[in-house]
Design a protein around this motif. Structure first.
Motif, mmCIF file in Angstrom:
data_model
loop_
_atom_site.group_PDB
_atom_site.id
_atom_site.type_symbol
_atom_site.label_atom_id
_atom_site.label_comp_id
_atom_site.label_asym_id
_atom_site.label_seq_id
_atom_site.Cartn_x
_atom_site.Cartn_y
_atom_site.Cartn_z
ATOM 1 N N ASN A 169 0.820 -1.214 0.000
ATOM 2 C CA ASN A 169 0.000 0.000 0.000
ATOM 3 C C ASN A 169 0.852 1.262 0.000
ATOM 4 O OD1 ASN A 169 -2.307 -1.565 2.308
ATOM 5 N ND2 ASN A 169 -2.383 -1.526 0.082
ATOM 6 N N ARG A 170 2.070 1.154 0.461
ATOM 7 C CA ARG A 170 2.944 2.323 0.600
ATOM 8 C C ARG A 170 3.701 2.668 -0.688
ATOM 9 N NH1 ARG A 170 3.773 3.606 5.938
ATOM 10 N NH2 ARG A 170 2.878 2.134 7.440
ATOM 11 N N LEU A 171 3.619 1.836 -1.704
ATOM 12 C CA LEU A 171 4.471 1.984 -2.877
ATOM 13 C C LEU A 171 3.805 2.795 -3.987
ATOM 14 C CD1 LEU A 171 5.899 -1.647 -3.150
ATOM 15 C CD2 LEU A 171 6.815 0.297 -1.880
ATOM 16 N N SER A 172 4.610 3.567 -4.661
ATOM 17 C CA SER A 172 4.212 4.249 -5.894
ATOM 18 C C SER A 172 5.387 4.204 -6.854
ATOM 19 C CB SER A 172 3.785 5.695 -5.624
ATOM 20 O OG SER A 172 4.844 6.437 -5.032
ATOM 21 N N TYR A 173 5.087 4.252 -8.155
ATOM 22 C CA TYR A 173 6.109 4.108 -9.183
ATOM 23 C C TYR A 173 5.926 5.198 -10.230
ATOM 24 C CZ TYR A 173 5.744 -0.614 -7.197
ATOM 25 O OH TYR A 173 5.660 -1.683 -6.335
ATOM 26 N N TYR A 174 7.022 5.550 -10.888
ATOM 27 C CA TYR A 174 6.916 6.511 -11.977
ATOM 28 C C TYR A 174 7.890 6.148 -13.096
ATOM 29 C CZ TYR A 174 10.858 8.654 -9.426
ATOM 30 O OH TYR A 174 12.044 8.868 -8.760
ATOM 31 N N TYR A 175 7.457 6.473 -14.302
ATOM 32 C CA TYR A 175 8.221 6.194 -15.516
ATOM 33 C C TYR A 175 8.166 7.455 -16.373
ATOM 34 C CZ TYR A 175 6.649 1.648 -13.790
ATOM 35 O OH TYR A 175 6.346 0.569 -12.987
ATOM 36 N N GLN A 176 9.328 7.953 -16.775
ATOM 37 C CA GLN A 176 9.378 9.201 -17.530
ATOM 38 C C GLN A 176 10.314 9.087 -18.734
ATOM 39 O OE1 GLN A 176 10.520 12.310 -14.636
ATOM 40 N NE2 GLN A 176 8.499 13.188 -14.928
ATOM 41 N N GLN A 190 12.279 21.404 -22.709
ATOM 42 C CA GLN A 190 12.194 19.979 -22.407
ATOM 43 C C GLN A 190 10.731 19.573 -22.281
ATOM 44 O OE1 GLN A 190 14.920 17.933 -19.522
ATOM 45 N NE2 GLN A 190 13.082 17.717 -18.290
ATOM 46 N N ILE A 191 10.377 18.398 -22.804
ATOM 47 C CA ILE A 191 9.054 17.835 -22.589
ATOM 48 C C ILE A 191 9.203 16.556 -21.784
ATOM 49 C CG2 ILE A 191 7.996 18.883 -24.622
ATOM 50 C CD1 ILE A 191 8.296 16.204 -26.048
ATOM 51 N N MET A 192 8.171 16.237 -20.956
ATOM 52 C CA MET A 192 8.307 15.167 -19.968
ATOM 53 C C MET A 192 7.026 14.348 -19.861
ATOM 54 S SD MET A 192 10.101 17.622 -17.101
ATOM 55 C CE MET A 192 9.013 18.988 -17.528
ATOM 56 N N PRO A 193 6.747 13.450 -20.791
ATOM 57 C CA PRO A 193 5.613 12.545 -20.610
ATOM 58 C C PRO A 193 5.901 11.552 -19.487
ATOM 59 C CG PRO A 193 6.841 11.977 -22.592
ATOM 60 C CD PRO A 193 7.439 13.248 -22.077
ATOM 61 N N SER A 194 4.909 11.331 -18.619
ATOM 62 C CA SER A 194 5.129 10.516 -17.422
ATOM 63 C C SER A 194 3.949 9.584 -17.170
ATOM 64 C CB SER A 194 5.312 11.407 -16.181
ATOM 65 O OG SER A 194 6.275 12.406 -16.384
ATOM 66 N N LEU A 195 4.247 8.429 -16.625
ATOM 67 C CA LEU A 195 3.243 7.524 -16.084
ATOM 68 C C LEU A 195 3.532 7.355 -14.598
ATOM 69 C CD1 LEU A 195 3.015 4.695 -18.796
ATOM 70 C CD2 LEU A 195 1.225 6.349 -18.214
ATOM 71 N N VAL A 196 2.507 7.577 -13.769
ATOM 72 C CA VAL A 196 2.676 7.441 -12.322
ATOM 73 C C VAL A 196 1.629 6.457 -11.803
ATOM 74 C CG1 VAL A 196 2.737 8.617 -10.102
ATOM 75 C CG2 VAL A 196 3.490 9.815 -12.157
ATOM 76 N N HIS A 197 2.089 5.441 -11.091
ATOM 77 C CA HIS A 197 1.193 4.414 -10.540
ATOM 78 C C HIS A 197 1.239 4.453 -9.023
ATOM 79 C CE1 HIS A 197 -0.262 0.440 -9.282
ATOM 80 N NE2 HIS A 197 -0.947 0.437 -10.421
ATOM 81 N N GLN A 198 0.074 4.546 -8.405
ATOM 82 C CA GLN A 198 -0.049 4.451 -6.954
ATOM 83 C C GLN A 198 -0.781 3.158 -6.626
ATOM 84 O OE1 GLN A 198 -1.903 8.439 -6.235
ATOM 85 N NE2 GLN A 198 -0.293 8.626 -4.694
ATOM 86 N N ASN A 199 -0.220 2.360 -5.740
ATOM 87 C CA ASN A 199 -0.858 1.095 -5.398
ATOM 88 C C ASN A 199 -2.168 1.293 -4.642
ATOM 89 O OD1 ASN A 199 1.128 -0.325 -6.641
ATOM 90 N ND2 ASN A 199 1.994 -1.236 -4.796
#
Length: 310
Positions: A169-176, A190-199
């Motif tokens: 439950n405490r984890l989150s992840y990001y990909y940029q 600069q451009i910064m497309p991102s995916l952020v996942h929160q459990n």
């Protein structure tokens, strides 16, 4: 549907700061530099250096990485909100801090971690520079860097309703993906497309995985001073969520061994899955934080580049 009443003021400020450097040049000046950078008369391929002074734009990462065997120590600090009033000295009585270390495994590969007072979070990342902008023969028109990371919420209790708590439950992840171009000696984007996942998310209407599109710009005033702007937009998020889009404006000073930044932002968190997903400050309400970043480089048998910087 996005709430344009909140988006337009923030986006207008960011676009204004991008266009201001261009309009401030004498007619044709910037376009001449653009042409010269792309049409280098030399046939030798030359790397384009210092798209940004440091590895951070303001809140987020830049495409830059530390040199091999170089250790960076980063202190990031955000005061409380300016609209907190005189009693709290306009936010000075409150503070959120992140201490971080980054190490250059290779010239184009680094790893780092940090600890934030915001929710007691630990975060770590790996960053790899895939492409480097260059001029001359077979020039590369832009730089490309990939970034993946994870954060661990360090609070003692996540829930107050007696629910069972699991470490996941405490984890989150990001990909940029960070794509940047130094158009002239003075101007970078600069451009910064991102995916952020929160459990774990607050409500069933909130998305665990969210796409966020970001942009940043730097306008260099002197050889060591630059103006910075950074904005991220959450795409198709829950319109009833209490979160908003992070915006930051600042000044950056490069002193050689140090990079010092002072800025204004509506974000308090200083790690990706924090400021991208958990920014609650409303700019029009005065929910603005004064902050600064300090980066110090320590070289461990690192070689100094003898190449000409352009």
């Amino acid at each position: 549907m996005p709430n344009w009443n909140h988006i337009i003021p923030e986006l207008s400020i960011f676009l204004f700061l991008i266009l201001l450097p261009i309009s401030s040049y004498s007619q044709g000046g910037i376009w001449n530099e653009l042409e010269n950078l792309d049409k280098n008369p030399k046939t030798e391929k030359q790397k384009v250096y210092e798209t940004f002074f440091g590895t951070r734009v303001i809140n987020g990462h830049s495409i830059e990485t530390p040199l091999k065997k170089t250790l960076q120590f980063i202190i990031a600090h955000r005061f409380g909100r300016l609209n907190s009033g005189f009693y709290q000295l306009f936010g000075i009585d409150q503070a959120s801090v992140r201490f971080g270390l980054e190490y250059g495994i290779l010239d184009r590969l680094c790893a780092g971690f940090g600890r934030s007072t915001f929710r007691g979070t630990w975060d770590g990342f790996i960053k790899c520079r895939i492409l480097e902008q260059s001029s001359g023969k077979h020039a590369m028109p832009f730089s490309l860097t990939s970034l993946i990371g994870m954060a661990i919420d360090g609070r003692r209790k996540l829930f107050t309703d007696g629910r069972a708590e699991y470490f996941s439950n405490r984890l989150s992840y990001y990909y940029q993906i960070l794509a940047a171009r130094k158009f002239t000696r003075w101007f970078s984007v600069q451009i910064m497309p991102s995916l952020v996942h929160q459990n774990i998310v607050k409500t069933s209407e909130d998305k665990n995985l969210l796409f966020i599109m970001g942009g940043a710009t730097r306008f260099r005033i002197t050889s060591s001073v630059a103006l910075m702007a950074e904005y991220h937009h959450r795409v198709a998020d829950n319109p009833d969520a209490p979160w908003t889009n992070p915006l930051a404006l600042g000044v950056e000073i490069n002193t050689g061994g140090h990079v010092f930044q002072i800025h204004l932002t509506n974000a308090q968190a200083m790690f990706e899955s924090g400021f991208l997903r958990l920014t609650s400050g409303r700019i029009r309400s005065g929910d603005i934080h004064l902050g600064f970043n300090i980066t110090r480089n320590f070289g461990f048998f690192s070689r100094k580049s003898s190449k000409r910087r352009i």
